[in-house]
Design an enzyme around this catalytic site. Structure first.
Site, short mmCIF file in Angstrom:
data_model
loop_
_atom_site.label_atom_id
_atom_site.label_comp_id
_atom_site.label_asym_id
_atom_site.label_seq_id
_atom_site.Cartn_x
_atom_site.Cartn_y
_atom_site.Cartn_z
N LEU A 111 -0.18 5.10 1.49
CA LEU A 111 -0.20 3.77 0.90
C LEU A 111 1.18 3.16 1.08
O LEU A 111 2.19 3.84 0.88
CB LEU A 111 -0.55 3.83 -0.59
CG LEU A 111 -2.02 3.79 -0.99
CD1 LEU A 111 -2.14 3.97 -2.51
CD2 LEU A 111 -2.69 2.50 -0.56
N ASP A 112 1.25 1.88 1.42
CA ASP A 112 2.54 1.21 1.57
C ASP A 112 3.31 1.26 0.26
O ASP A 112 2.71 1.31 -0.82
CB ASP A 112 2.34 -0.24 1.99
CG ASP A 112 1.79 -0.37 3.40
OD1 ASP A 112 2.02 0.55 4.21
OD2 ASP A 112 1.13 -1.39 3.69
N PRO A 113 4.65 1.21 0.32
CA PRO A 113 5.46 1.27 -0.91
C PRO A 113 5.07 0.22 -1.95
O PRO A 113 5.05 0.52 -3.15
CB PRO A 113 6.89 1.05 -0.39
CG PRO A 113 6.86 1.58 1.00
CD PRO A 113 5.50 1.24 1.53
#
Length: 306
Positions: free
Chosen positions: A42-44
């Site tokens: 998952l993206d930050p």
């Protein structure tokens, strides 16, 4: 916390502001277990379901991670960014049209089913031996090939005509679907441009948001009752129960007979004894008979956490 003997999967809730690697690193410290990996980055800036594999279950990540996903996201119309999300630089703007519910239904219809999607530059896809995000950091855009993905559901959750530039949608899709690219492509179809505002992963296979554990709760004590066994995590695969008289043969990696003809070459199968995973194998055809050839055989799996 004392060292735990855990093997299986935990459904963690990733907060925004942490990388998926950060979550894994913290879980390793809290559980005092080095063999931990996550099931899909998952993206930050994104939040939501981030299942982790523990112990020998890390050998099953590729089989569990490739399941369908579900997301809730905010689509922001009227601006295109170089990253296709809100963290990027705006490179183009456009007037947002006034749309009715019927208009939206017509807009979203082409995005249902199997579609072709071009990976964004800020992704981990490799081109010429380098990740796309490495090129993006250097300000270089490279040619990418479109890939087939499947979207089984895309529905509007919230739309207010008074603020037509902000729409919340739910998406159910195959693994490998880029939601930021979906938002970008919807904006392109409308002619005004668009990007992803925020993103929450609400489901990854059988792991759902409502059952996810925060890192704070993980720090409070042993989560043995929250462990999903490897047999359960592979529920999307057909099961072959191994008789007592075949256990020794399985431990030596020998193929097991399959009943019936409803198999396909290379199909993955979970091999178990009374719902305790012993191995995963693939269907093979030999001498007009279907067999299950073990590919990964486990010892002690699903016994240590009991």
């Amino acid at each position: 916390m004392e060292p735990l003997e855990l093997e299986g999967f935990l459904n963690l809730l990733k907060p925004p502001g942490m990388t998926s690697h950060d979550v894994v690193a913290k879980a390793r410290r809290l559980l005092k277990e080095k063999r931990i990996g996550h099931l899909g980055t998952l993206d930050p800036d994104a939040a939501g379901v981030l299942p982790i594999a523990i112990g020998q279950a890390t050998r099953l990540i590729e089989l569990v991670a490739g399941v369908d996903k579900a997301y809730r996201t905010q689509l922001r119309l009227g601006a295109v960014t170089d990253s296709q999300d809100a963290s990027g630089r705006i490179v183009k703007t456009g007037a947002v049209p006034a749309l009715s519910r019927d208009d939206w239904e017509e807009t979203l219809r082409p995005f249902r089913g199997q579609i072709l999607q071009t990976p964004p530059m800020v992704s981990a896809v490799s081109v010429g031996g380098k990740r796309l995000y490495e090129y993006a950091r250097q300000g270089i855009e490279v040619e990418r090939s479109a890939r087939p993905v499947s979207i089984s559901r895309i529905e509007i959750v919230h739309y207010d005509p008074a603020t037509p530039e902000e729409i919340v949608i739910d998406v159910e899709c195959s693994a490998g679907t880029y939601i930021r690219t979906l938002c970008h492509d919807i904006g392109q179809r409308l002619g005004c441009g668009g990007h992803m505002g925020w993103l929450i992963r609400t489901r990854s296979g059988l792991f759902s948001l409502r059952d996810s554990l925060t890192l704070e709760s993980l720090a409070e004590g042993p989560p043995k009752e929250q462990i999903v066994t490897p047999f359960e995590a592979l529920a999307h695969l057909p099961a072959l129960e191994i008789g007592e008289n075949r256990l020794a043969a399985l431990s030596r990696g020998l193929a097991q007979y399959l009943q019936g003809d409803g198999w396909s070459e290379g199909q993955w199968i979970r091999m178990h004894r009374r719902q305790k995973l012993l191995a995963v194998g693939q269907a093979i055809r030999k001498d007009e008979q279907w067999l299950c050839q073990p590919r990964k055989v486990f010892t002690r799996l699903e016994t240590r956490s009991k």
